[in-house]
Design a protein around this motif. Structure first.
Motif, PDB file in Angstrom:
ATOM      1  N   GLY A  86      49.222  43.171  37.443  1.00  0.00           N
ATOM      2  CA  GLY A  86      47.818  43.487  37.595  1.00  0.00           C
ATOM      3  C   GLY A  86      47.378  44.648  36.730  1.00  0.00           C
ATOM      4  O   GLY A  86      48.186  45.337  36.102  1.00  0.00           O
ATOM      5  N   THR A 279      44.674  42.018  46.016  1.00  0.00           N
ATOM      6  CA  THR A 279      44.276  40.654  45.667  1.00  0.00           C
ATOM      7  C   THR A 279      43.428  40.116  46.817  1.00  0.00           C
ATOM      8  O   THR A 279      43.089  40.844  47.753  1.00  0.00           O
ATOM      9  CB  THR A 279      45.505  39.742  45.487  1.00  0.00           C
ATOM     10  OG1 THR A 279      46.125  39.540  46.780  1.00  0.00           O
ATOM     11  CG2 THR A 279      46.535  40.365  44.540  1.00  0.00           C
ATOM     12  N   ASP A 326      35.390  45.799  46.994  1.00  0.00           N
ATOM     13  CA  ASP A 326      35.155  44.709  46.048  1.00  0.00           C
ATOM     14  C   ASP A 326      33.687  44.745  45.634  1.00  0.00           C
ATOM     15  O   ASP A 326      33.176  45.774  45.227  1.00  0.00           O
ATOM     16  CB  ASP A 326      35.538  43.384  46.716  1.00  0.00           C
ATOM     17  CG  ASP A 326      35.620  42.225  45.755  1.00  0.00           C
ATOM     18  OD1 ASP A 326      36.042  41.157  46.184  1.00  0.00           O
ATOM     19  OD2 ASP A 326      35.254  42.366  44.581  1.00  0.00           O
ATOM     20  N   THR A 339      38.897  33.540  34.393  1.00  0.00           N
ATOM     21  CA  THR A 339      40.254  33.452  34.908  1.00  0.00           C
ATOM     22  C   THR A 339      40.790  32.041  34.655  1.00  0.00           C
ATOM     23  O   THR A 339      40.060  31.124  34.295  1.00  0.00           O
ATOM     24  CB  THR A 339      40.296  33.799  36.410  1.00  0.00           C
ATOM     25  OG1 THR A 339      39.638  35.050  36.616  1.00  0.00           O
ATOM     26  CG2 THR A 339      41.697  33.888  36.956  1.00  0.00           C
ATOM     27  N   LEU A 359      39.354  38.938  33.358  1.00  0.00           N
ATOM     28  CA  LEU A 359      38.295  39.311  34.288  1.00  0.00           C
ATOM     29  C   LEU A 359      37.009  38.562  33.960  1.00  0.00           C
ATOM     30  O   LEU A 359      36.780  37.491  34.484  1.00  0.00           O
ATOM     31  CB  LEU A 359      38.058  40.819  34.355  1.00  0.00           C
ATOM     32  CG  LEU A 359      36.945  41.262  35.328  1.00  0.00           C
ATOM     33  CD1 LEU A 359      37.086  40.624  36.692  1.00  0.00           C
ATOM     34  CD2 LEU A 359      36.890  42.759  35.443  1.00  0.00           C
ATOM     35  N   GLY A 378      39.069  45.034  32.506  1.00  0.00           N
ATOM     36  CA  GLY A 378      39.531  45.340  33.853  1.00  0.00           C
ATOM     37  C   GLY A 378      38.874  46.542  34.495  1.00  0.00           C
ATOM     38  O   GLY A 378      38.909  46.691  35.728  1.00  0.00           O
ATOM     39  N   TRP A 381      36.488  45.985  37.360  1.00  0.00           N
ATOM     40  CA  TRP A 381      36.945  45.750  38.721  1.00  0.00           C
ATOM     41  C   TRP A 381      36.716  46.973  39.616  1.00  0.00           C
ATOM     42  O   TRP A 381      36.762  46.867  40.830  1.00  0.00           O
ATOM     43  CB  TRP A 381      38.426  45.390  38.727  1.00  0.00           C
ATOM     44  CG  TRP A 381      38.712  43.925  38.823  1.00  0.00           C
ATOM     45  CD1 TRP A 381      38.173  43.020  39.689  1.00  0.00           C
ATOM     46  CD2 TRP A 381      39.648  43.188  38.024  1.00  0.00           C
ATOM     47  NE1 TRP A 381      38.708  41.772  39.489  1.00  0.00           N
ATOM     48  CE2 TRP A 381      39.620  41.844  38.478  1.00  0.00           C
ATOM     49  CE3 TRP A 381      40.520  43.512  36.995  1.00  0.00           C
ATOM     50  CZ2 TRP A 381      40.421  40.848  37.935  1.00  0.00           C
ATOM     51  CZ3 TRP A 381      41.316  42.530  36.454  1.00  0.00           C
ATOM     52  CH2 TRP A 381      41.264  41.211  36.912  1.00  0.00           C
ATOM     53  N   THR A 400      41.377  42.925  42.948  1.00  0.00           N
ATOM     54  CA  THR A 400      41.061  41.697  42.225  1.00  0.00           C
ATOM     55  C   THR A 400      40.787  40.556  43.207  1.00  0.00           C
ATOM     56  O   THR A 400      41.057  40.662  44.398  1.00  0.00           O
ATOM     57  CB  THR A 400      42.222  41.288  41.298  1.00  0.00           C
ATOM     58  OG1 THR A 400      43.281  40.713  42.094  1.00  0.00           O
ATOM     59  CG2 THR A 400      42.774  42.493  40.536  1.00  0.00           C
ATOM     60  N   ASN A 401      40.285  39.443  42.667  1.00  0.00           N
ATOM     61  CA  ASN A 401      39.972  38.271  43.476  1.00  0.00           C
ATOM     62  C   ASN A 401      41.044  37.189  43.428  1.00  0.00           C
ATOM     63  O   ASN A 401      40.868  36.121  44.020  1.00  0.00           O
ATOM     64  CB  ASN A 401      38.649  37.658  43.002  1.00  0.00           C
ATOM     65  CG  ASN A 401      37.453  38.515  43.347  1.00  0.00           C
ATOM     66  OD1 ASN A 401      37.256  38.892  44.484  1.00  0.00           O
ATOM     67  ND2 ASN A 401      36.652  38.854  42.356  1.00  0.00           N
TER      68      ASN A 401
END
Length: 525
Positions: A86, A279, A326, A339, A359, A378, A381, A400-401
């Protein structure tokens, strides 16, 4: 006003074999993985080859400048391990260099706007890329082949260049305004100042990703740590400094991917392994816990099932947004697909669920001139406001997702059942949850699950519902939540882009990829 114009029934073929399968958003990259299976490699070798090849055939979603997570199920050990590569912010990052100007961005997250959008695109939006470190670590720990061998298909694809079909033209045109801001990026993606187009009736032209093949050949010869400590590292640092960025050679040298344990949980007779830490795995665990006491009728999911999905997803996002840092407001309905996710199963029953990303689409929008590497963004994020769990800071990991999942059977046999994941930003986890429930709770086949309409309840005021749903489903959700009828389309990607591989108790393997992605496919060995 709703604009409902889709009028088609689209299906993707399901791969079926007792050998290996690679299911991915880009079938050409999947073929690179299958080459490794045919060369004696296992699922991890195929995954690494696929992940590298995607840099050459789907560069706007992932590549050498990106990050990700890989879940690996080893049949002999009957366990899952996670390769975490990551994003980490540069050591010299100063939050004061990202002042707020008022308003909100309209990219993948609805963050407060930063001066010059420097957290969204450009050299200061780049986090330390973990892609090469993660794939090489996975290969070293779990693979059978050498890095030099598994990168060869990617080199060949990079040398060939990308075929300029309608979908490539669309993907470039959608980001042309931002790509034009950076000469090195425009030099690759906007030949003559415009998106590339093959004239009607002509043989497909080729778009050359300048410098990428040379960089890949250097990795093959010098080894993957050259990206972090050698000639490539020095070139990356030199280019970023010249562009005014802060990511340094020391940042690259300090970066190492890591092996971590997954989140594991029992759910309705299956064991599930989820990506841990920053995540969507913890959020998916919450929804599974909320659904554990529910009973679902076998067969196609009904109105009660979709209402249950909507409730647990909205609850999970409420917690995610308030405690994990988030997104902080309703996301832009025009979120672009970004992604990439793919899955692998081999003849021995080993499985991989792998998500990798830049991203945003085209990441930072910056192609580094010397190496041809398209870099991530990134830093976007992170929340640009101070004092939140996910605020900007130096040497920091971002939330992150990504949501790769591997399911395996309970008991002593512990055989892998399916690997699944998706791309699509905050829409990833809702898609993965529903497809997982379709197969575990409702007993749907892989093919039926992937061709069944879904909802999206990923934050914001509305629940997105596919208008192909039965009226009973739409009305049931409308009785509890505001609803937007949201069509399944090539663009925008309203319900994420999932893929999966699946193993029956008898050892037969199936694979399928996203129905609406033009290039997606499952390739059998």
């Amino acid at each position: 006003m709703e604009h409902l114009i889709q009028n088609w029934n689209v299906r993707k073929p399901v791969a079926r074999t007792r050998g290996g399968i690679v299911a991915t958003q880009n079938r050409i990259a999947g073929e690179a993985g299958v080459k490794m299976l045919k060369a004696g490699g296992n699922a991890v070798d195929a995954a690494v080859a696929t992940g590298l090849a995607l840099a050459a055939v789907e560069p706007w979603n992932s590549g050498l400048g990106g990050v990700g997570f890989m879940l690996v199920y080893l049949a002999k050990e009957k366990r899952v391990q996670v390769v975490d590569f990551g994003p980490i912010s540069p050591g010299a990052l100063n939050p004061a260099d990202f002042p707020l100007t008022g308003g909100f961005t309209s990219d993948l997250f609805t963050w407060p706007t930063v001066k010059d959008d420097r957290n969204v695109h450009g050299p200061n939006s780049i986090a330390v890329p973990g892609h090469v470190a993660g794939l090489s670590l996975a290969l070293e720990k779990f693979g059978k082949l050498k890095f030099r061998e598994v990168i060869q298909p990617a080199i060949a694809l990079a040398e060939q260049g990308m075929a300029v079909d309608w979908y490539l033209t669309l993907k470039v045109a959608l980001s042309a305004k931002e790509l034009a801001l950076y000469p090195s990026s425009a030099n690759v993606y906007l030949p003559g100042g415009y998106p590339p187009v093959t004239p009607a009736g002509a043989n497909l032209e080729r778009l050359q990703l300048k410098g990428l093949a040379k960089t890949m050949r250097r990795l093959a010869d010098a080894g993957p740590r050259d990206y972090y400590e050698g000639e490539i590292a020095q070139s990356i640092a030199r280019d970023i400094k010249a562009l005014g960025g802060i990511l340094s050679a020391d940042d690259l040298k300090r970066y190492h991917a890591r092996i971590v344990e997954p989140i594991t949980t029992e759910y309705h007779g299956a064991q599930l392994a989820l990506a841990p830490n920053l995540t969507a795995g913890p959020s998916m665990l919450q929804t599974l816990n909320d659904m554990r006491g529910l009973s679902f009728a076998r067969g196609a999911p009904d109105a009660d099932s979709f209402l249950a999905y909507a409730k647990v997803l909205r609850d999970a996002f409420a917690i995610r947004l308030s405690t994990m840092g988030d997104i902080t407001a309703e996301g832009d309905a025009r979120d672009p697909a970004c992604t990439t996710h793919f899955n692998v199963v081999d003849s021995e029953g080993n499985m991989v669920a792998h998500t990798q990303t830049l991203l945003s689409v085209y990441g930072s929008k910056v192609v580094l001139p010397e190496t041809g590497i398209l870099m991530n963004n990134g830093i976007m994020w992170f929340d640009p406001r101070p004092g939140t769990p996910n605020s900007l800071g130096p040497n920091k990991r971002a939330l992150t997702n990504m949501c790769p999942v591997i399911a395996y059977t309970n008991g002593k046999d512990g055989k892998a059942w399916f690997a699944i994941g998706a791309s699509g930003g905050r829409k990833i986890f809702p898609a993965v949850l529903q497809l997982t429930s379709f197969m575990i709770d409702h007993g749907l086949s892989l093919e039926d699950a992937f061709h069944h309409p879904r909802i999206d309840a990923s934050g914001g005021d509305f629940v997105g519902v596919d208008p192909r749903m039965p009226q009973a489903v739409i009305q049931k959700i409308q009785s509890h939540f505001p609803v937007n009828l949201t069509e399944l389309a090539v663009y925008p990607t309203n319900f994420a882009c999932p893929s999966s591989v699946y193993q029956t108790p008898e050892g037969e393997h199936f694979g399928v990829a996203d129905v609406m992605s033009p290039w997606s496919g499952a390739v059998a060995e």
